[in-house]
Design a protein around this motif. Structure first.
Motif, PDB file in Angstrom:
ATOM      1  N   LEU A 182       0.824  -1.209   0.000  1.00  0.00           N
ATOM      2  CA  LEU A 182       0.000   0.000   0.000  1.00  0.00           C
ATOM      3  C   LEU A 182       0.858   1.258   0.000  1.00  0.00           C
ATOM      4  O   LEU A 182       0.556   2.216  -0.713  1.00  0.00           O
ATOM      5  N   ALA A 183       1.927   1.257   0.794  1.00  0.00           N
ATOM      6  CA  ALA A 183       2.790   2.434   0.849  1.00  0.00           C
ATOM      7  C   ALA A 183       3.444   2.721  -0.498  1.00  0.00           C
ATOM      8  O   ALA A 183       3.521   3.869  -0.939  1.00  0.00           O
ATOM      9  N   ILE A 184       3.907   1.681  -1.153  1.00  0.00           N
ATOM     10  CA  ILE A 184       4.561   1.862  -2.456  1.00  0.00           C
ATOM     11  C   ILE A 184       3.557   2.274  -3.518  1.00  0.00           C
ATOM     12  O   ILE A 184       3.783   3.223  -4.266  1.00  0.00           O
ATOM     13  N   THR A 185       2.453   1.579  -3.566  1.00  0.00           N
ATOM     14  CA  THR A 185       1.511   1.841  -4.653  1.00  0.00           C
ATOM     15  C   THR A 185       0.728   3.129  -4.471  1.00  0.00           C
ATOM     16  O   THR A 185       0.262   3.696  -5.454  1.00  0.00           O
ATOM     17  N   THR A 186       0.601   3.594  -3.242  1.00  0.00           N
ATOM     18  CA  THR A 186      -0.107   4.854  -3.074  1.00  0.00           C
ATOM     19  C   THR A 186       0.669   6.016  -3.658  1.00  0.00           C
ATOM     20  O   THR A 186       0.113   7.076  -3.902  1.00  0.00           O
ATOM     21  N   SER A 187       1.934   5.810  -3.934  1.00  0.00           N
ATOM     22  CA  SER A 187       2.714   6.854  -4.588  1.00  0.00           C
ATOM     23  C   SER A 187       2.356   6.983  -6.067  1.00  0.00           C
ATOM     24  O   SER A 187       2.751   7.924  -6.726  1.00  0.00           O
ATOM     25  N   LEU A 188       1.595   6.014  -6.578  1.00  0.00           N
ATOM     26  CA  LEU A 188       1.176   6.056  -7.975  1.00  0.00           C
ATOM     27  C   LEU A 188      -0.162   6.777  -8.088  1.00  0.00           C
ATOM     28  O   LEU A 188      -1.209   6.182  -8.000  1.00  0.00           O
ATOM     29  N   LEU A 189      -0.124   8.054  -8.241  1.00  0.00           N
ATOM     30  CA  LEU A 189      -1.354   8.795  -8.474  1.00  0.00           C
ATOM     31  C   LEU A 189      -1.650   8.725  -9.955  1.00  0.00           C
ATOM     32  O   LEU A 189      -0.829   9.091 -10.792  1.00  0.00           O
ATOM     33  N   LEU A 190      -2.818   8.234 -10.251  1.00  0.00           N
ATOM     34  CA  LEU A 190      -3.171   8.051 -11.647  1.00  0.00           C
ATOM     35  C   LEU A 190      -3.827   9.328 -12.156  1.00  0.00           C
ATOM     36  O   LEU A 190      -4.976   9.585 -11.887  1.00  0.00           O
ATOM     37  N   GLY A 191      -3.132  10.050 -12.952  1.00  0.00           N
ATOM     38  CA  GLY A 191      -3.660  11.303 -13.453  1.00  0.00           C
ATOM     39  C   GLY A 191      -4.014  11.245 -14.908  1.00  0.00           C
ATOM     40  O   GLY A 191      -3.151  11.356 -15.756  1.00  0.00           O
ATOM     41  N   GLY A 192      -5.290  11.072 -15.199  1.00  0.00           N
ATOM     42  CA  GLY A 192      -5.838  11.235 -16.529  1.00  0.00           C
ATOM     43  C   GLY A 192      -5.112  10.533 -17.660  1.00  0.00           C
ATOM     44  O   GLY A 192      -4.938  11.109 -18.717  1.00  0.00           O
ATOM     45  N   CYS A 193      -4.728   9.297 -17.484  1.00  0.00           N
ATOM     46  CA  CYS A 193      -4.064   8.567 -18.563  1.00  0.00           C
ATOM     47  C   CYS A 193      -4.987   8.400 -19.765  1.00  0.00           C
ATOM     48  O   CYS A 193      -4.533   8.403 -20.895  1.00  0.00           O
ATOM     49  N   GLY A 194      -6.265   8.248 -19.510  1.00  0.00           N
ATOM     50  CA  GLY A 194      -7.248   8.242 -20.582  1.00  0.00           C
ATOM     51  C   GLY A 194      -7.517   6.915 -21.252  1.00  0.00           C
ATOM     52  O   GLY A 194      -8.659   6.533 -21.402  1.00  0.00           O
ATOM     53  N   ALA A 195      -6.520   6.195 -21.705  1.00  0.00           N
ATOM     54  CA  ALA A 195      -6.738   4.940 -22.432  1.00  0.00           C
ATOM     55  C   ALA A 195      -7.227   3.859 -21.473  1.00  0.00           C
ATOM     56  O   ALA A 195      -6.833   3.813 -20.314  1.00  0.00           O
ATOM     57  N   ASP A 196      -8.109   2.995 -21.968  1.00  0.00           N
ATOM     58  CA  ASP A 196      -8.611   1.894 -21.155  1.00  0.00           C
ATOM     59  C   ASP A 196      -7.482   0.924 -20.806  1.00  0.00           C
ATOM     60  O   ASP A 196      -6.413   0.955 -21.399  1.00  0.00           O
ATOM     61  N   TYR A 197      -7.754   0.049 -19.850  1.00  0.00           N
ATOM     62  CA  TYR A 197      -6.758  -0.875 -19.321  1.00  0.00           C
ATOM     63  C   TYR A 197      -6.843  -2.269 -19.938  1.00  0.00           C
ATOM     64  O   TYR A 197      -6.238  -3.194 -19.432  1.00  0.00           O
ATOM     65  N   GLY A 198      -7.589  -2.409 -20.993  1.00  0.00           N
ATOM     66  CA  GLY A 198      -7.714  -3.711 -21.637  1.00  0.00           C
ATOM     67  C   GLY A 198      -8.819  -4.523 -21.004  1.00  0.00           C
ATOM     68  O   GLY A 198      -9.787  -3.980 -20.474  1.00  0.00           O
ATOM     69  N   LEU A 199      -8.663  -5.838 -21.037  1.00  0.00           N
ATOM     70  CA  LEU A 199      -9.680  -6.746 -20.523  1.00  0.00           C
ATOM     71  C   LEU A 199      -9.295  -7.310 -19.166  1.00  0.00           C
ATOM     72  O   LEU A 199      -8.114  -7.402 -18.834  1.00  0.00           O
ATOM     73  N   ASP A 200     -10.317  -7.713 -18.413  1.00  0.00           N
ATOM     74  CA  ASP A 200     -10.069  -8.369 -17.135  1.00  0.00           C
ATOM     75  C   ASP A 200     -10.172  -9.888 -17.298  1.00  0.00           C
ATOM     76  O   ASP A 200     -10.319 -10.392 -18.416  1.00  0.00           O
TER      77      ASP A 200
END
Length: 121
Positions: free
Chosen positions: A9-27
């Protein structure tokens, strides 16, 4: 919360996702993961594999985090370390009881993360 999960959680919370826009593919269920459901949220990104003992141990914890923190803007995404796709990805994630979204495509490049050399990550 275990130390490992706290570190994730500490590491990944540093990844603020700012408006990348493109979808993430399929789940793992073949459904599109829309950017609007991920971008702008805190993200926990978990790499896993069926053969990884620690991965199997942490999946119930990650399921709980996904459920408990969803309303607080946290999204848990899984990525299969072995690159499984389609039916194989679905079978593996079901076998491990993964309740959170598993991406068929690794988003590491999108987040400018290096490829992991081992597990758990």
């Amino acid at each position: 919360m275990t130390r490992r999960l706290a570190a994730v959680l500490a590491i990944t919370t540093s990844l603020l996702l700012g408006g990348c826009g493109a979808d993430y593919g399929l789940d793992q269920n073949g459904r599109k993961v829309a950017a609007e459901h991920v971008d702008g949220r805190w993200l926990v990104l978990n790499y896993w594999a069926e053969w990884c003992g620690p991965c199997r141990t942490e999946i119930p914890e990650l399921n709980a985090v996904a459920k408990d923190l969803q309303a607080k803007g946290v999204t848990v995404l899984g990525v299969n370390f072995d690159g499984l796709r389609g039916d194989e990805l679905k079978k593996a994630s079901d076998a491990l009881g993964i309740g959170f979204t598993v991406l068929a495509d690794d988003p590491a490049e999108r987040f400018e993360l290096p490829r992991s050399e081992g597990l758990p990550v």
